[in-house]
Scaffold this motif. Structure first.
Motif, PDB file in Angstrom:
ATOM      1  N   VAL A 127       0.839  -1.205   0.000  1.00 13.80           N
ATOM      2  CA  VAL A 127       0.000   0.000   0.000  1.00 13.80           C
ATOM      3  C   VAL A 127       0.875   1.256   0.000  1.00 13.80           C
ATOM      4  O   VAL A 127       0.602   2.214  -0.730  1.00 13.80           O
ATOM      5  N   ALA A 128       1.936   1.259   0.821  1.00 15.22           N
ATOM      6  CA  ALA A 128       2.827   2.415   0.869  1.00 15.22           C
ATOM      7  C   ALA A 128       3.489   2.658  -0.473  1.00 15.22           C
ATOM      8  O   ALA A 128       3.619   3.813  -0.919  1.00 15.22           O
ATOM      9  N   ALA A 129       3.902   1.584  -1.156  1.00 15.54           N
ATOM     10  CA  ALA A 129       4.555   1.740  -2.456  1.00 15.54           C
ATOM     11  C   ALA A 129       3.567   2.230  -3.512  1.00 15.54           C
ATOM     12  O   ALA A 129       3.887   3.112  -4.315  1.00 15.54           O
ATOM     13  N   VAL A 130       2.351   1.655  -3.516  1.00 17.42           N
ATOM     14  CA  VAL A 130       1.337   2.077  -4.492  1.00 17.42           C
ATOM     15  C   VAL A 130       0.955   3.533  -4.258  1.00 17.42           C
ATOM     16  O   VAL A 130       0.802   4.318  -5.207  1.00 17.42           O
ATOM     17  N   ASN A 131       0.794   3.916  -2.993  1.00 18.62           N
ATOM     18  CA  ASN A 131       0.477   5.304  -2.671  1.00 18.62           C
ATOM     19  C   ASN A 131       1.607   6.233  -3.098  1.00 18.62           C
ATOM     20  O   ASN A 131       1.381   7.334  -3.603  1.00 18.62           O
ATOM     21  N   PHE A 132       2.824   5.767  -2.912  1.00 22.61           N
ATOM     22  CA  PHE A 132       4.000   6.576  -3.227  1.00 22.61           C
ATOM     23  C   PHE A 132       4.102   6.874  -4.726  1.00 22.61           C
ATOM     24  O   PHE A 132       4.336   8.015  -5.131  1.00 22.61           O
ATOM     25  N   VAL A 133       3.919   5.853  -5.548  1.00 22.10           N
ATOM     26  CA  VAL A 133       4.078   6.043  -6.990  1.00 22.10           C
ATOM     27  C   VAL A 133       2.766   6.411  -7.679  1.00 22.10           C
ATOM     28  O   VAL A 133       2.753   7.175  -8.647  1.00 22.10           O
ATOM     29  N   GLY A 134       1.645   5.882  -7.161  1.00 27.28           N
ATOM     30  CA  GLY A 134       0.365   6.166  -7.801  1.00 27.28           C
ATOM     31  C   GLY A 134      -0.076   7.599  -7.636  1.00 27.28           C
ATOM     32  O   GLY A 134      -0.801   8.134  -8.484  1.00 27.28           O
ATOM     33  N   SER A 135       0.355   8.227  -6.527  1.00 28.29           N
ATOM     34  CA  SER A 135      -0.024   9.619  -6.300  1.00 28.29           C
ATOM     35  C   SER A 135       0.503  10.540  -7.397  1.00 28.29           C
ATOM     36  O   SER A 135      -0.126  11.558  -7.714  1.00 28.29           O
ATOM     37  N   LEU A 136       1.664  10.204  -7.959  1.00 30.71           N
ATOM     38  CA  LEU A 136       2.218  11.048  -9.014  1.00 30.71           C
ATOM     39  C   LEU A 136       1.278  11.110 -10.215  1.00 30.71           C
ATOM     40  O   LEU A 136       0.974  12.193 -10.739  1.00 30.71           O
ATOM     41  N   ILE A 137       0.816   9.942 -10.650  1.00 38.06           N
ATOM     42  CA  ILE A 137      -0.089   9.907 -11.810  1.00 38.06           C
ATOM     43  C   ILE A 137      -1.395  10.609 -11.487  1.00 38.06           C
ATOM     44  O   ILE A 137      -1.898  11.432 -12.269  1.00 38.06           O
ATOM     45  N   LEU A 138      -1.973  10.281 -10.329  1.00 43.54           N
ATOM     46  CA  LEU A 138      -3.261  10.860  -9.963  1.00 43.54           C
ATOM     47  C   LEU A 138      -3.168  12.374  -9.824  1.00 43.54           C
ATOM     48  O   LEU A 138      -4.111  13.096 -10.156  1.00 43.54           O
ATOM     49  N   PHE A 139      -2.036  12.869  -9.354  1.00 40.10           N
ATOM     50  CA  PHE A 139      -1.901  14.294  -9.093  1.00 40.10           C
ATOM     51  C   PHE A 139      -1.622  15.084 -10.367  1.00 40.10           C
ATOM     52  O   PHE A 139      -2.290  16.087 -10.651  1.00 40.10           O
ATOM     53  N   TYR A 140      -0.651  14.628 -11.169  1.00 41.42           N
ATOM     54  CA  TYR A 140      -0.194  15.443 -12.291  1.00 41.42           C
ATOM     55  C   TYR A 140      -1.050  15.300 -13.546  1.00 41.42           C
ATOM     56  O   TYR A 140      -1.010  16.176 -14.412  1.00 41.42           O
ATOM     57  N   PHE A 141      -1.820  14.256 -13.654  1.00 41.86           N
ATOM     58  CA  PHE A 141      -2.620  14.067 -14.856  1.00 41.86           C
ATOM     59  C   PHE A 141      -4.109  14.204 -14.576  1.00 41.86           C
ATOM     60  O   PHE A 141      -4.942  13.655 -15.295  1.00 41.86           O
TER      61      PHE A 141
END
Length: 676
Positions: A507-521
């Motif tokens: 969960v920590a890894a998915v939150n860490f990397v997934g937030s970039l996509i969700l935020f910038y796009f």
């Protein structure tokens, strides 16, 4: 209770006198709303703020000062004769002499009444507010339709409607309070009511708009905690018995923080609205001086409480006269200050809170003056006053050093290198959130990515290595009377279900990397660039996401179970690959992210927005890989040390039992060979 009941009339009287002095409630020549609206709106505001203070102050008192009733199995009557005698003795001594949580229950009842009252008063304030803005009396033909249009189409009206809706939700939560979990939920929702109030308290487009919003929220929250906490403490004092001294001492600590919050935010708000010392000579300034005088008097009362009242409070639930002699007067002074604050808010300040005219497109979009062209020196000399993150940085540094000093005073040690790492981490956080990365990050994508990657990749490593949770658990005192202090809340957070979920490695890894996509796009990126709340949400989210991920990899503090070292390396390499991919994607893009924002800035020193975005991609790639390499080396070293410790432990065990495990294993192999 006489003092508490006298507080509301005192607040209303102070408000009326302030309005009469400034003339803020005088009839207007054009579109007068009538005496009922002109005088009724500030009075309703006083009552609303009083209800807000009791609600928020009561919840904070329940969460941090008052002992909660024991669980049913802990209150079962003993059956032995001797136990019955003891029970009878305690009953004769008086129920108020026991730590039975009666005061906590009483505070919950008070909050259950004040929460709904606050919501209803906000509805009345919303209706009277429209009548005041529209300049028309209550009622009349078309009033309802006009009010509906105001609440749905005008920004100020929408903010008032949102405030009332959140207050309604908060009132439901206040009525449902039954334990620490529901009390914390009610507190979070209740404090959220202040957010839309703060956003409309300083007009968008004005100078220092963000500072004004943060300052107003901090001011309202601190005042409510300070004043409301004392009112609820006065109501509950007769039921505290032997717990009165401890409860007053804990409230005193809370009040010190609230006092500092009121003072700091008050200075920020006064600086924005006065403009210069000559502003004190206006009606607004004179009322402000009266409020400052009340603030100083309250500070003196607080000092006397700590020096004289608390030490003299009886530990056995005896006479409380020494408490009432000071607390009762303090309640009245607080009430008068509240009335003056409402009168002050109704009076026009020397610096009009209206949008600045003649701004450039960059100033309109970013809501800040355009800084000079960036140079290496200006990255460290350009600063912006951020009350939230600047104060947070100072508090984090001071509190960590206080805990270290507390350990050393009692003879315990704490590694010096961890203290140095923490100070460096806090300084870096302050620079990123208040210095060059934020100043230029509002108008340059490359600077924004420097800010973002520092928050999510670099600074969390330092925070984790400083082990703040371990230090806090060692330095903070524990409680045994059924109340919860900072140490108990910290333990509850570390052991909570949410910590286990978000601390899960996957969960920590998915939150860490997934937030970039969700935020910038998504529109979230532009929301963070154009609104102060969006910017705060971005900083908080990515700082926590980075901290949780790094804590899974190299964490020292107690928390959720960490995976094996091979799995940690696998997670790290996967995130390294993703960051590299994300950086390359930014470098290769031929369209702008947040094009309506970066493409319309028109900076005076000239910036190619697409080329700057490419630079931002390079920063993302570079900053993402260097900390990842540091983490990989740290993991490899920690893995080797763990293997060495395991080998030593096995060697010691073998020495103790003459290598029994190995002999048993060899015997098993010998039996298997014979059977074959």
């Amino acid at each position: 209770m006489r003092w508490v009941l006298a507080a509301l009339p005192t607040a209303v009287l102070a408000c009326v006198l302030g309005l009469a002095f400034s003339g803020a409630a005088a009839p207007t020549l054009v579109a007068d709303s009538g005496a009922l609206v002109r005088w009724g709106l500030p009075v309703v505001t006083v009552l609303s703020e009083a209800a807000a203070a009791v609600t928020l102050g009561g919840l904070v008192l329940m969460l941090f000062a008052l002992p909660r009733p024991p669980e049913p199995e802990q209150t079962a009557r003993p059956t032995s004769t001797r136990a019955k005698e003891r029970t009878g003795d305690r009953s004769r001594a008086g129920r108020s002499d026991r730590a039975d949580g009666v005061a906590w229950t009483l505070a919950a009842r008070v909050v259950a009444w004040s929460g709904p009252a606050w919501a209803l008063l906000l509805v009345a304030d919303m209706v009277l507010g429209y009548a005041s803005v529209a300049g028309r009396p209550l009622g009349g033909a078309g009033f309802g339709d006009e009010l509906a249009f105001y609440l749905t189409e005008i920004s100020t009206g929408r903010a008032a409607l949102v405030t009332a809706i959140i207050a309604a939700l908060a009132s439901v939560a206040c009525v449902a309070v039954s334990g620490y979990g529901t009390a914390m939920l009610a507190a979070v929702v209740s404090f959220a009511v202040l957010i839309p109030v703060a956003t409309t308290g300083h007009a968008a487009g004005t100078a220092n708009h963000d500072l004004g919003m943060t300052g107003l929220f901090a001011h309202l929250a601190a005042v409510c905690i300070w004043m409301g906490g004392l009112v609820v403490l006065c109501i509950c004092a007769p039921r505290l018995g032997r717990d009165l001294r401890a409860a007053v001492g804990r409230y005193s600590t809370i009040a010190i923080w609230a006092f500092l919050g009121v003072g700091l935010s008050g200075v920020a708000n006064a600086w924005i609205r006065l403009g210069s010392p000559s502003g004190f000579l206006t009606d607004y300034g004179l009322i402000l001086l009266a409020k400052i005088a009340a603030f100083v008097v309250l500070g003196a009362f607080g000092y006397l409480h700590r020096q004289r009242t608390i030490p003299k409070l009886p530990a056995d639930g005896g006479s409380r006269a020494v408490f009432w002699r000071l607390a009762g007067v303090e309640v009245l002074v607080m009430a008068a200050a509240t009335g003056l604050a409402v009168a002050l808010a109704s009076t026009g300040p020397p610096v009009a809170q209206v949008p600045v005219e003649g701004q450039s497109p960059a100033e309109v979009l970013s809501q800040y003056p355009v800084p000079p062209a960036p140079t290496l020196a200006r990255w460290f000399t350009e600063w912006t006053p951020d009350l939230l993150f600047g104060t947070l940085s100072l508090v984090l540094a001071v509190q960590y050093l206080r805990w270290v000093w507390r350990l050393r005073r009692r003879g315990d040690s704490w590694p010096v290198h961890r203290t140095v790492i923490w100070v460096v981490a806090v300084a870096a956080f302050a620079w990123v959130t208040c210095g060059g990365p934020t100043v230029y990050g509002r108008i340059m994508f490359s600077a924004h990515m420097l800010e973002h990657m520092s928050l999510v990749m670099v600074i969390p490593i330092l925070f984790v290595l400083a082990a703040p949770v371990t230090l806090a658990l060692r330095a903070l005192p524990g409680r045994t009377d059924g109340s919860r202090g900072p140490r108990e809340w910290l333990l509850a957070l570390v052991q909570s279900r949410a910590a286990r979920i978000f601390g899960n490695p996957v969960v920590a890894a998915v939150n860490f990397v997934g937030s970039l996509i969700l935020f910038y796009f998504t529109p979230l990126f532009e929301l963070a660039l154009t609104t102060h709340l969006g910017h705060i949400g971005m900083v908080v989210h990515f700082s926590l996401a980075g901290y949780m991920f790094v804590n899974v990899l190299i964490g020292i503090d107690p928390g959720p179970a960490r995976p094996s070292y091979p799995l940690r390396l696998l997670l790290l390499f996967a995130t390294m690959a993703f960051h590299a991919f994300f950086g390359v994607a930014l470098i290769s893009m031929t369209t702008l992210l947040a094009a309506d924002y970066f493409g319309a800035l028109g900076l005076p020193w000239g910036v190619d927005a697409l080329a700057d975005q490419e630079t931002g991609g390079e920063i993302t790639w570079g900053i993402g890989e260097v900390p990842s390499l540091v983490l990989a080396v740290s993991l490899a070293v920690a893995w080797a040390k763990d293997d060495a410790r395991t080998a030593k432990r096995l060697d010691r065990a073998a020495d103790r039992d003459d290598d029994a495990d190995l002999k048993a294993y060899n015997a098993m192999l010998e039996r298997m060979s014979k059977d074959g």
